[in-house]
Structures are given as structure tokens and as C-alpha cells.
Write a protein that holds these residues in place. Sequence first.
Motif, PDB file in Angstrom:
ATOM      1  N   ARG A 119       0.852  -1.196   0.000  1.00  0.00           N
ATOM      2  CA  ARG A 119       0.000   0.000   0.000  1.00  0.00           C
ATOM      3  C   ARG A 119       0.888   1.246   0.000  1.00  0.00           C
ATOM      4  O   ARG A 119       1.675   1.446   0.925  1.00  0.00           O
ATOM      5  N   TYR A 120       0.773   2.031  -1.044  1.00  0.00           N
ATOM      6  CA  TYR A 120       1.677   3.155  -1.236  1.00  0.00           C
ATOM      7  C   TYR A 120       0.889   4.431  -1.518  1.00  0.00           C
ATOM      8  O   TYR A 120      -0.313   4.388  -1.763  1.00  0.00           O
ATOM      9  N   THR A 271      -3.216 -15.258  -2.004  1.00  0.00           N
ATOM     10  CA  THR A 271      -2.352 -15.411  -0.839  1.00  0.00           C
ATOM     11  C   THR A 271      -0.933 -15.759  -1.292  1.00  0.00           C
ATOM     12  O   THR A 271      -0.106 -16.154  -0.485  1.00  0.00           O
ATOM     13  N   ALA A 272      -0.653 -15.559  -2.598  1.00  0.00           N
ATOM     14  CA  ALA A 272       0.649 -15.965  -3.146  1.00  0.00           C
ATOM     15  C   ALA A 272       1.762 -14.968  -2.788  1.00  0.00           C
ATOM     16  O   ALA A 272       1.497 -13.818  -2.453  1.00  0.00           O
ATOM     17  N   GLY A 273       3.001 -15.447  -2.889  1.00  0.00           N
ATOM     18  CA  GLY A 273       4.181 -14.584  -2.794  1.00  0.00           C
ATOM     19  C   GLY A 273       4.275 -13.822  -1.485  1.00  0.00           C
ATOM     20  O   GLY A 273       3.906 -14.320  -0.423  1.00  0.00           O
ATOM     21  N   ASP A 274       4.751 -12.572  -1.573  1.00  0.00           N
ATOM     22  CA  ASP A 274       5.002 -11.756  -0.386  1.00  0.00           C
ATOM     23  C   ASP A 274       3.897 -10.741  -0.149  1.00  0.00           C
ATOM     24  O   ASP A 274       4.148  -9.644   0.341  1.00  0.00           O
ATOM     25  N   LEU A 275       2.672 -11.071  -0.530  1.00  0.00           N
ATOM     26  CA  LEU A 275       1.620 -10.058  -0.507  1.00  0.00           C
ATOM     27  C   LEU A 275       1.300  -9.525   0.886  1.00  0.00           C
ATOM     28  O   LEU A 275       1.076  -8.336   1.059  1.00  0.00           O
ATOM     29  N   GLY A 276       1.230 -10.393   1.862  1.00  0.00           N
ATOM     30  CA  GLY A 276       0.834  -9.929   3.193  1.00  0.00           C
ATOM     31  C   GLY A 276      -0.637  -9.565   3.238  1.00  0.00           C
ATOM     32  O   GLY A 276      -1.441 -10.103   2.474  1.00  0.00           O
ATOM     33  N   SER A 277      -0.975  -8.595   4.093  1.00  0.00           N
ATOM     34  CA  SER A 277      -2.403  -8.337   4.331  1.00  0.00           C
ATOM     35  C   SER A 277      -3.060  -7.535   3.201  1.00  0.00           C
ATOM     36  O   SER A 277      -4.266  -7.595   3.019  1.00  0.00           O
ATOM     37  N   LEU A 311       0.793  -6.942  -7.764  1.00  0.00           N
ATOM     38  CA  LEU A 311       1.015  -8.077  -8.675  1.00  0.00           C
ATOM     39  C   LEU A 311       2.472  -8.503  -8.623  1.00  0.00           C
ATOM     40  O   LEU A 311       2.787  -9.692  -8.615  1.00  0.00           O
ATOM     41  N   LEU A 312       3.383  -7.526  -8.559  1.00  0.00           N
ATOM     42  CA  LEU A 312       4.806  -7.862  -8.540  1.00  0.00           C
ATOM     43  C   LEU A 312       5.192  -8.593  -7.258  1.00  0.00           C
ATOM     44  O   LEU A 312       6.071  -9.452  -7.269  1.00  0.00           O
ATOM     45  N   LEU A 313       4.511  -8.263  -6.152  1.00  0.00           N
ATOM     46  CA  LEU A 313       4.776  -8.992  -4.904  1.00  0.00           C
ATOM     47  C   LEU A 313       4.276 -10.432  -5.001  1.00  0.00           C
ATOM     48  O   LEU A 313       4.833 -11.336  -4.400  1.00  0.00           O
ATOM     49  N   ALA A 314       3.205 -10.618  -5.783  1.00  0.00           N
ATOM     50  CA  ALA A 314       2.589 -11.955  -5.867  1.00  0.00           C
ATOM     51  C   ALA A 314       3.211 -12.819  -6.963  1.00  0.00           C
ATOM     52  O   ALA A 314       3.125 -14.040  -6.910  1.00  0.00           O
ATOM     53  N   MET A 315       3.835 -12.172  -7.959  1.00  0.00           N
ATOM     54  CA  MET A 315       4.388 -12.928  -9.097  1.00  0.00           C
ATOM     55  C   MET A 315       5.659 -13.665  -8.698  1.00  0.00           C
ATOM     56  O   MET A 315       6.441 -13.158  -7.908  1.00  0.00           O
TER      57      MET A 315
END
Length: 427
Positions: A119-120, A271-277, A311-315
Motif C-alpha cells: 500500500r503506497y 495469498t501468493a508470494g510476499d503479498l501480506g495483508s 502483482l509484482l509482490l505476488a508474481m
Amino acid sequence: MPFRAVKGMNDVLPEEVGRWQHLEATFRETVALYGYQELRTPIVEETQLFVRSIGEATDVVEKEMYTFERHRESLTLRPEGTAGAARAYVEHARQAKEPVSRLYYIGPMFRAERPQRGRYRQFHQAGCEVYGDKGPYGDAEMIGMLVDLLTQLGIGDLRVAVNSIGGAETRELYRLALLEYFMPQLAALSDHAQARLQINPLRLLDSKDPRDIAVAAGAPSILELLTPEDQEHWDGLRRALDALKTPYTVEPGLVRGLDYYTRTLFEVSSTAGDLGSQNALAGGGRYDAMVRGLGGPEVPAIGFAMGLERLLLAMPDSKPSMAPFCFFAPLGAAAAPTALALARELRERGFRAEVDGRGTSLKSQLRRADALGARLVVVLGESEIERQVAQVKDLAGHSQREVPFGQLAEELVMSLQSSVPSAERAP
Ligand code: HAM
């Protein structure tokens, strides 16, 4: 104190930019297959455009907009892309050009939220908007396209939530039902929810306050109140999603945080990758009243936007791609200009070439060629210039040969062409 980027706004460094480009290219290619064309609108719009379309009682308008005054005009950095797209659609009377417009955009958006992972305050969206198709089959096609795109990007564990909030008539019935439900429990709600209740009780359903969440848990479902037309639309959407074999979950509590929606709503999380909350990857819905509301004709619309950072955190990670290229290591003042001319010749033939201009030792230049992933290194020393030859080192094949200047460009092109391009990315 040295300068730093503004809090919540990030640089994208060269090491990361390859993944961005891959994501953007995949998005462009996929949506082009469905007939979408790019629309570029300004980053700044009149503040009232967002207030009127997104709604006064939303988090975005109440507290997240970057608004400033210039020349006595109130302007805002766009917090999302839908309002600007609809404004452009109306301004350029696109309905007179084509009965159905399929538009997409990619670009930065601005919301003064509390920054955290995913979140930015400046973030990027890729979004699609369709004008002139009342659905419900186009709605299902859009949701299916989004899910296929995320899958193609390698993002797994997707959850697709869909809901309908009906048209104006359904929502009025629902508003009354919500008022009836919330009023007796007013004291148990947050102050903010109490203030919003009369303006738009729907907003209480996506409040983040634990007190509101507890009360909202028992709220009536809008799906019970759909008018026959809204029900027909909703049934058609579900039939089409089933035909596309797009998995989804009906979530009657899904209202989304923007006031412009009508009928179909959807959100995809993972819930993939480094997504977090912050795991909402994309969200969208129908907004049949916006074009009319902005002074245009009666044109139905639907769209969605995906958050690129999320998306980049989840890819999954992918290998950086590199075109096979040639590194020139000139030794001494006489060699450098010759290297520049040879490098230009290669580039004219479509190959990347770099000349080391530091004037350092051969060892240090070779180390740099290796670090850059060069396929070939052309070593030009004083004795080579005298004899009009170059030493060509093949870093992959660990071989070296002497090539006369006259044949050099041809030889380098042949070697680069035969080297296996490492451009394919890992899926
Ligand atoms: P939204 O749900 O507000 O919808 O945003 C869409 C996506 O943008 C979110 O799912 C999330 O991935 C990303 N996003 C939102 N805020 C941030 C943030 N502060 N930092 C990082 N990512 C964020 C819209 O914006 C609508 N305009 C979508 C739409 C298009 N509806 C109809 N057409």
C-alpha cells in the motif's frame, strides 16, 4: 540530511524494471487480444470530477486525495483511473464514433494512505474500461480475462469474489433495509460510521473499524432485494462465468469503497508470494450511471484496475533477460576511438554493444564484461591497432581468436547471432 523520496512513493531501480516491463507487456498483449485500445489521460483533473464520481462519503475523497490550488482552480492528482477515462469519453463524444469503446490505461495513481507493504501513496494501476455494453456477458468476459491474465503472470491461489449491488431501485430498497438494521444499533458503531450512516449506509459494510465490522456481520444481503431486471443480469453473469469455467465465490458483503458502482462488482485477491495483508490484486465493477452523471449520454460502463506493485509482490521471480552483446575493452588512447566506431557498426546491425571508457587495466575491464553478462569481449591494445587486428574473447565458450579489422564486424555479428538468446523468461 540527504534528500529522500517522498514517504510512500518509490523509485523503480534498473534491477527491478525488467519485471515491470514484463508485467506491462503481458497486460498490453492480453487486453489487445480482446480489442482494448490505450487511453492516456492527464494525471491531474479538476477536484470536483473525483468528488462527484467517486462520492463524498468515501475514504478516497474524504481523506486520501492530493488536492491543491492553482490559478484559483482546485486540482487533484488522480486517485484512480475510471473518473478520468469517463471524463475523456464524454469530452470527446466517443459514443458518436463507436457504439462500444474498449479502453485500457497504465499509470501512476495517488492516495494519501498509511504506507505499508502493498500500500503506497504513489502506486500504479493497469485498468480496463468498456463503454456501451450493458452486460451481463461482457461482465463475465472481463472477469474471465482478468483471471486468465493473473494466471498467465504465474500468480496462483486466486480468490475471485463477485456480487451485485443492483441498479438505483435495488439500492434504494437496500439503503432503507440497512437504515432499519443499523439504526437500533447506532451506539455500537464508530463515530465515523454514525456520521456516514445517513449519507450512504452502504459504506458501513466496508468499514475497517472492528466495532462496525461486528455490527455489519449481521446486515441483510442485497441479493435478497434485487429487482427482476437486476436479478436477470445477476443470473446471466453467473451463467456466463460458469460457461467460461472461471471459478468465483459469491460474496454478498462485497460493496467496494467507491460510490459509482451499479450491479456487478468483483475483486480478485491472492495469498501468493510476499503479498501480506494487502492482498486485493484487482477490483472493479459496473458503473452504468457515471457517463450520464458527467453530462454525457446514457451509456453503460464496466471496468477494473489492478495494482501493479501488488502483482509484482505476488508474481514468481523471473530471470532477468539479456540480449547477447559485445563488450569492447580498449587499452590505451589509440584504441578507444576505434572501439567507438566498431561498436556503432554493431549497433547499426541491431546488436547491443558497450565500450569501456574508464581507461583501466584489462583485468578490470574483463571483470566488468563478465558482471554485465557480455557474450563477446573485443580486446584492442596498441599492438593490435598497429597490426589492424582485434582479440575476440568468447566468454561463454572460453575461447579466444585474433580477427583482422576487415572481417571483425561480420565475425562478431555471426557469433552473436549464433549465441543462444537468454531472452526467454522463466514462467
Ligand atoms: P480500487 O479497488 O480502489 O479500484 O483499486 C484497484 C486496485 O489498485 C486494488 O485492488 C489494489 O491492487 C490497487 N491499489 C489501490 N490502492 C492502492 C495503494 N494505496 N497502494 C497500492 N495499490 C493500491 C479502483 O481504483 C477502480 N478505479 C477500479 C475500477 C475500474 N472500477 C471500474 N473501473
